[in-house]
Design an enzyme around this catalytic site. Structure first.
Site, PDB file in Angstrom:
ATOM      1  N   GLY A 125       0.816  -1.220   0.000  1.00 52.36           N
ATOM      2  CA  GLY A 125       0.000   0.000   0.000  1.00 52.36           C
ATOM      3  C   GLY A 125       0.845   1.263   0.000  1.00 52.36           C
ATOM      4  N   ARG A 157       0.542   5.763  -1.767  1.00 51.91           N
ATOM      5  CA  ARG A 157       0.239   7.092  -1.189  1.00 51.91           C
ATOM      6  C   ARG A 157       0.286   7.000   0.345  1.00 51.91           C
ATOM      7  NH1 ARG A 157      -6.414   7.581  -1.879  1.00 51.91           N
ATOM      8  NH2 ARG A 157      -6.843   6.554   0.101  1.00 51.91           N
ATOM      9  N   TYR A 202     -13.129  -1.909  12.061  1.00 49.34           N
ATOM     10  CA  TYR A 202     -11.745  -1.438  11.881  1.00 49.34           C
ATOM     11  C   TYR A 202     -10.924  -1.756  13.142  1.00 49.34           C
ATOM     12  CZ  TYR A 202      -7.869   1.828  10.932  1.00 49.34           C
ATOM     13  OH  TYR A 202      -6.631   2.393  10.730  1.00 49.34           O
ATOM     14  N   ALA A 240     -11.510  -4.049  15.399  1.00 43.85           N
ATOM     15  CA  ALA A 240     -11.310  -5.495  15.541  1.00 43.85           C
ATOM     16  C   ALA A 240     -10.196  -5.980  14.613  1.00 43.85           C
ATOM     17  CB  ALA A 240     -12.616  -6.232  15.240  1.00 43.85           C
ATOM     18  N   LYS A 267      -7.641  -4.259  13.524  1.00 44.16           N
ATOM     19  CA  LYS A 267      -6.330  -3.785  13.998  1.00 44.16           C
ATOM     20  C   LYS A 267      -5.946  -4.463  15.318  1.00 44.16           C
ATOM     21  CE  LYS A 267      -5.378  -0.955  10.611  1.00 44.16           C
ATOM     22  NZ  LYS A 267      -4.240  -1.188   9.711  1.00 44.16           N
TER      23      LYS A 267
HETATM   24  N1  NAD Z   1      -4.279   7.740   8.537  1.00 49.27           N
HETATM   25  C1  NAD Z   1      -4.502   7.409   9.807  1.00 49.27           C
HETATM   26  O1  NAD Z   1      -5.009   8.228  10.642  1.00 49.27           O
HETATM   27  C2  NAD Z   1      -4.135   6.047  10.314  1.00 49.27           C
HETATM   28  C3  NAD Z   1      -4.130   5.824  11.714  1.00 49.27           C
HETATM   29  C4  NAD Z   1      -3.800   4.560  12.201  1.00 49.27           C
HETATM   30  C5  NAD Z   1      -3.461   3.550  11.313  1.00 49.27           C
HETATM   31  N2  NAD Z   1      -3.479   3.784   9.975  1.00 49.27           N
HETATM   32  C6  NAD Z   1      -3.133   2.670   9.081  1.00 49.27           C
HETATM   33  O2  NAD Z   1      -2.031   3.033   8.282  1.00 49.27           O
HETATM   34  C7  NAD Z   1      -2.102   2.352   7.029  1.00 49.27           C
HETATM   35  C8  NAD Z   1      -1.996   3.359   5.888  1.00 49.27           C
HETATM   36  O3  NAD Z   1      -3.048   4.293   6.011  1.00 49.27           O
HETATM   37  P1  NAD Z   1      -3.129   5.640   5.151  1.00 49.27           P
HETATM   38  O4  NAD Z   1      -3.735   6.672   6.026  1.00 49.27           O
HETATM   39  O5  NAD Z   1      -1.837   5.910   4.472  1.00 49.27           O
HETATM   40  O6  NAD Z   1      -4.249   5.194   4.081  1.00 49.27           O
HETATM   41  P2  NAD Z   1      -4.434   5.593   2.553  1.00 49.27           P
HETATM   42  O7  NAD Z   1      -5.841   5.220   2.241  1.00 49.27           O
HETATM   43  O8  NAD Z   1      -4.001   6.993   2.301  1.00 49.27           O
HETATM   44  O9  NAD Z   1      -3.432   4.601   1.796  1.00 49.27           O
HETATM   45  C9  NAD Z   1      -3.631   3.211   1.798  1.00 49.27           C
HETATM   46  C10 NAD Z   1      -2.960   2.598   0.568  1.00 49.27           C
HETATM   47  O10 NAD Z   1      -3.217   1.191   0.629  1.00 49.27           O
HETATM   48  C11 NAD Z   1      -3.629   0.765  -0.667  1.00 49.27           C
HETATM   49  N3  NAD Z   1      -4.466  -0.437  -0.560  1.00 49.27           N
HETATM   50  C12 NAD Z   1      -5.759  -0.495  -0.105  1.00 49.27           C
HETATM   51  N4  NAD Z   1      -6.215  -1.748  -0.196  1.00 49.27           N
HETATM   52  C13 NAD Z   1      -5.201  -2.493  -0.705  1.00 49.27           C
HETATM   53  C14 NAD Z   1      -5.078  -3.864  -1.029  1.00 49.27           C
HETATM   54  N5  NAD Z   1      -6.100  -4.721  -0.884  1.00 49.27           N
HETATM   55  N6  NAD Z   1      -3.888  -4.316  -1.508  1.00 49.27           N
HETATM   56  C15 NAD Z   1      -2.857  -3.460  -1.689  1.00 49.27           C
HETATM   57  N7  NAD Z   1      -2.931  -2.138  -1.412  1.00 49.27           N
HETATM   58  C16 NAD Z   1      -4.090  -1.667  -0.926  1.00 49.27           C
HETATM   59  C17 NAD Z   1      -4.399   1.948  -1.230  1.00 49.27           C
HETATM   60  O11 NAD Z   1      -4.518   1.885  -2.646  1.00 49.27           O
HETATM   61  C18 NAD Z   1      -3.551   3.116  -0.739  1.00 49.27           C
HETATM   62  O12 NAD Z   1      -2.526   3.449  -1.636  1.00 49.27           O
HETATM   63  C19 NAD Z   1      -3.422   1.582   7.041  1.00 49.27           C
HETATM   64  O13 NAD Z   1      -3.192   0.245   7.449  1.00 49.27           O
HETATM   65  C20 NAD Z   1      -4.234   2.314   8.105  1.00 49.27           C
HETATM   66  O14 NAD Z   1      -5.229   1.502   8.676  1.00 49.27           O
HETATM   67  C21 NAD Z   1      -3.800   5.012   9.447  1.00 49.27           C
END
Ligand code: NAD
Length: 248
Positions: A11, A14, A155, A157, A159
């Site tokens: 992922g 971005r 979500y 659950a 994590k």
């Molecule tokens: N942004 C937050 O506040 C936050 C907080 C805690 C945890 N997280 C975790 O951090 C991670 C990244 O989050 P983010 O904010 O950068 O999200 P985002 O949505 O900006 O980026 C997620 C990326 O994962 C890719 N993706 C989605 N499903 C996919 C799949 N099945 N296979 C391959 N790639 C896939 C998307 O295309 C995207 O590029 C996630 O696991 C999210 O749960 C984010």
């Protein structure tokens, strides 16, 4: 710090994943950029290549075992090893228990939890052969708090599952020289969080002792530490990158 190492970041087209890929590359690691969306991921590849670091894109959906195995095989065929995997791909969900459908629940679990399982399972045999490896799973404070800031119970659950799974395979990996840790970010400024209304964001910031939301780079720097030899005696650790929100 990571010169000559090879890292897969799921992922990483971005958001936090992209920041992780760039930070690992800044430390000298060659990177396999994974995503389901090609266009943004190719931009990440170009940014890494401009730094004089090898990078390649592998399109794979982390919920699909065959595609995940192919991603790891491509990494092995290209670089001959996999030192680091960062399981970052994830989706958020916000509907209440009353509104969420079983299909929506399954998708959250498939991407956030099964995806981590499949990626770990795919790299584990190679890391066992190498007698070394760093696995870093991106969880969330939602997995400890039961959501409530951004994600819903599904979500949370998923994590929470990542946190328990991280500890479980840390126990399995120890004798093979494999470190398995997780990072639990709080609210971080990415596309995932861009639509949250200002009032809710201000409420969240009030809960954070450091008084601001997270930046993707905050998570990326913690990943670099867990990917490096500086954390060689750490495994099964859930590292909060949350401005002091949890303090648990
Ligand atoms: N942004 C937050 O506040 C936050 C907080 C805690 C945890 N997280 C975790 O951090 C991670 C990244 O989050 P983010 O904010 O950068 O999200 P985002 O949505 O900006 O980026 C997620 C990326 O994962 C890719 N993706 C989605 N499903 C996919 C799949 N099945 N296979 C391959 N790639 C896939 C998307 O295309 C995207 O590029 C996630 O696991 C999210 O749960 C984010």
């Amino acid at each position: 710090m990571l010169t000559g190492k090879v890292a897969i970041v799921t992922g990483s087209g971005r958001g936090i994943g992209k920041a992780i890929a760039i930070a690992l590359a800044e430390q000298g690691a060659n990177i396999v950029i994974n995503d389901i969306n090609m266009e943004p991921a190719l931009k990440t590849v170009n940014e890494v290549k401009k730094m004089g670091i090898q990078a390649l894109f592998v399109k794979a959906d982390v919920t699909n075992e065959e595609e995940v195995n192919n991603m790891v095989k491509t990494c092995m065929d290209t670089f001959g090893k996999v030192d680091i995997i960062v399981n970052n791909a994830g989706i958020v969900h916000t509907k209440s228990l009353k509104e969420i459908t079983p299909k929506e629940w399954d998708l959250v679990m498939a991407v956030n939890l099964k995806g981590v399982f499949l990626c770990c399972k795919a790299v584990f045999p190679f890391m066992m052969d190498q007698k070394s490896g760093k696995i870093i799973n991106i969880a969330s404070v939602a997995g400890k708090r039961g959501g409530g800031l951004l994600g819903n119970s599904a979500y949370a659950a998923s994590k929470g599952g990542v946190i328990a799974f991280t500890k479980g395979i840390a126990r399995e990996g120890g004798k093979h020289g494999i470190n398995v840790n997780a990072i639990a970010p709080a609210f971080t400024e990415t596309d995932m969080t861009k639509d949250i209304d200002l009032e809710k964001k201000e409420t969240i910031i009030k809960l954070v002792p450091l008084g601001r939301t997270g930046r993707p780079e905050d998570v990326a720097q913690a990943v670099c530490f867990l990917a490096s030899s500086w954390s060689d005696y750490m495994t099964g650790e859930i590292m909060d990158v949350d401005g002091g929100l949890m303090m648990d």
